[in-house]
Design a protein around this motif. Structure first.
Motif, PDB file in Angstrom:
ATOM      1  N   ARG A   1      -1.151   5.415   1.925  1.00 18.79           N
ATOM      2  CA  ARG A   1      -2.388   5.149   2.658  1.00 18.79           C
ATOM      3  C   ARG A   1      -2.463   5.961   3.947  1.00 18.79           C
ATOM      4  NH1 ARG A   1      -4.772  -0.722   4.206  1.00 18.79           N
ATOM      5  NH2 ARG A   1      -3.005  -0.774   5.619  1.00 18.79           N
TER       6      ARG A   1
ATOM      7  N   ASP B   1       0.847  -1.192   0.000  1.00 15.78           N
ATOM      8  CA  ASP B   1       0.000   0.000   0.000  1.00 15.78           C
ATOM      9  C   ASP B   1       0.880   1.238   0.000  1.00 15.78           C
ATOM     10  OD1 ASP B   1      -2.720  -1.077   0.138  1.00 15.78           O
ATOM     11  OD2 ASP B   1      -2.061  -1.911   2.048  1.00 15.78           O
TER      12      ASP B   1
ATOM     13  N   THR C   1      -0.744  -0.648  -4.628  1.00 15.98           N
ATOM     14  CA  THR C   1      -2.012   0.071  -4.566  1.00 15.98           C
ATOM     15  C   THR C   1      -1.754   1.463  -4.010  1.00 15.98           C
ATOM     16  OG1 THR C   1      -3.198  -1.990  -4.188  1.00 15.98           O
ATOM     17  CG2 THR C   1      -4.366   0.043  -3.662  1.00 15.98           C
ATOM     18  N   ASN C   2      -2.068   2.485  -4.831  1.00 15.06           N
ATOM     19  CA  ASN C   2      -1.843   3.871  -4.439  1.00 15.06           C
ATOM     20  C   ASN C   2      -3.141   4.459  -3.902  1.00 15.06           C
ATOM     21  OD1 ASN C   2      -1.017   6.457  -4.066  1.00 15.06           O
ATOM     22  ND2 ASN C   2      -0.496   6.864  -6.204  1.00 15.06           N
ATOM     23  N   HIS C   3      -3.108   4.933  -2.653  1.00 12.41           N
ATOM     24  CA  HIS C   3      -4.286   5.506  -1.997  1.00 12.41           C
ATOM     25  C   HIS C   3      -4.252   7.038  -2.006  1.00 12.41           C
ATOM     26  CE1 HIS C   3      -5.419   1.556  -0.337  1.00 12.41           C
ATOM     27  NE2 HIS C   3      -4.116   1.379  -0.192  1.00 12.41           N
TER      28      HIS C   3
ATOM     29  N   THR D   1      -3.385   7.764  -8.822  1.00 12.59           N
ATOM     30  CA  THR D   1      -4.253   7.780  -7.650  1.00 12.59           C
ATOM     31  C   THR D   1      -5.312   6.692  -7.784  1.00 12.59           C
ATOM     32  OG1 THR D   1      -3.928  10.153  -7.420  1.00 12.59           O
ATOM     33  CG2 THR D   1      -5.835   9.209  -6.297  1.00 12.59           C
ATOM     34  N   ASP D   2      -5.564   5.964  -6.695  1.00 12.50           N
ATOM     35  CA  ASP D   2      -6.558   4.875  -6.638  1.00 12.50           C
ATOM     36  C   ASP D   2      -6.333   3.797  -7.698  1.00 12.50           C
ATOM     37  OD1 ASP D   2      -7.850   6.043  -4.477  1.00 12.50           O
ATOM     38  OD2 ASP D   2      -9.055   7.320  -5.798  1.00 12.50           O
TER      39      ASP D   2
ATOM     40  N   THR E   1      -4.183   0.226  -8.864  1.00 11.06           N
ATOM     41  CA  THR E   1      -3.374  -0.908  -8.416  1.00 11.06           C
ATOM     42  C   THR E   1      -2.606  -1.426  -9.614  1.00 11.06           C
ATOM     43  OG1 THR E   1      -4.945  -1.515  -6.692  1.00 11.06           O
ATOM     44  CG2 THR E   1      -3.397  -3.204  -7.390  1.00 11.06           C
TER      45      THR E   1
END
Length: 187
Positions: free
Chosen positions: A11, A8, A34-36, A65-66, A68
């Motif tokens: 996050r 992650d 996965t970029n939060h 952004t958002d 994966t």
């Protein structure tokens, strides 16, 4: 099925990385970045031990952004590995080195054991056959062995003299008692 190592990004804040400290695989696997938060570049690198058996096509990945992004970690044929167990570190870096996280990777090529199938009939008790052995037939071998022991003891008594004769008599009595007791226990 390919195993997946989840990483992650952003996050808990800008340029943060969260990943497990250890990961086990027995062949190729994927790294799921996965970029939060804000779009960022993520760099992944295998150390020398892991590079002996595995490779990553590209080490730098731009993750929106958002999004994966899956990064494949390919391995050589398992027969070409230097040993059954290969350990090393995967380095994950973001923000041009500002945040670095290491994951201990363990490749294990020992074959998984095949499950053993058990026939359901084995859990059921077997039926007794009609060929019951009578108590007299069970006592026959004990009686024969007792008679042989008695004859040998009597022969030893005649060959002995003095105290040996008395000890021999006790041995004969003990042998007869054991044979009789065993015969009654079996019946």
């Amino acid at each position: 099925m390919t195993e997946t190592l989840a990483v992650d990004v952003n996050r808990t804040g800008l340029h943060t990385l969260e990943a497990p400290t250890t990961f086990e695989a027995n062949g190729p696997f994927a790294i799921a970045l996965t970029n939060h938060g804000e779009p960022t570049h993520v760099h992944v690198h295998l150390d020398d031990h892991l590079s002996d058996i595995a490779r990553i096509e590209a080490s730098n990945h731009y993750v929106e952004t958002d999004e994966t992004r899956h990064v494949e970690v390919k391995t050589r044929d398992r027969t070409e590995w230097p040993s059954d167990l290969v350990r090393g570190k995967l380095k994950v870096v973001t923000a041009h080195g500002q945040e670095t996280h290491y994951v201990d990777i363990e490749f294990d090529r020992t074959p998984e054991k095949e499950p053993v199938e058990v026939d359901p009939d084995l859990s059921k008790p077997r039926q007794q056959e009609d060929t019951e052995v009578s108590p007299a037939m069970r006592a026959l071998p004990v009686g024969v062995l007792g008679a042989v022991a008695l004859l040998l003891a009597i022969g030893a008594l005649f060959a002995a003299d003095g105290i040996n004769f008395v000890l021999g008599a006790f041995a004969v009595i003990a042998g007869v008692a054991c044979a009789v007791a065993a015969n009654y226990l079996l019946v």
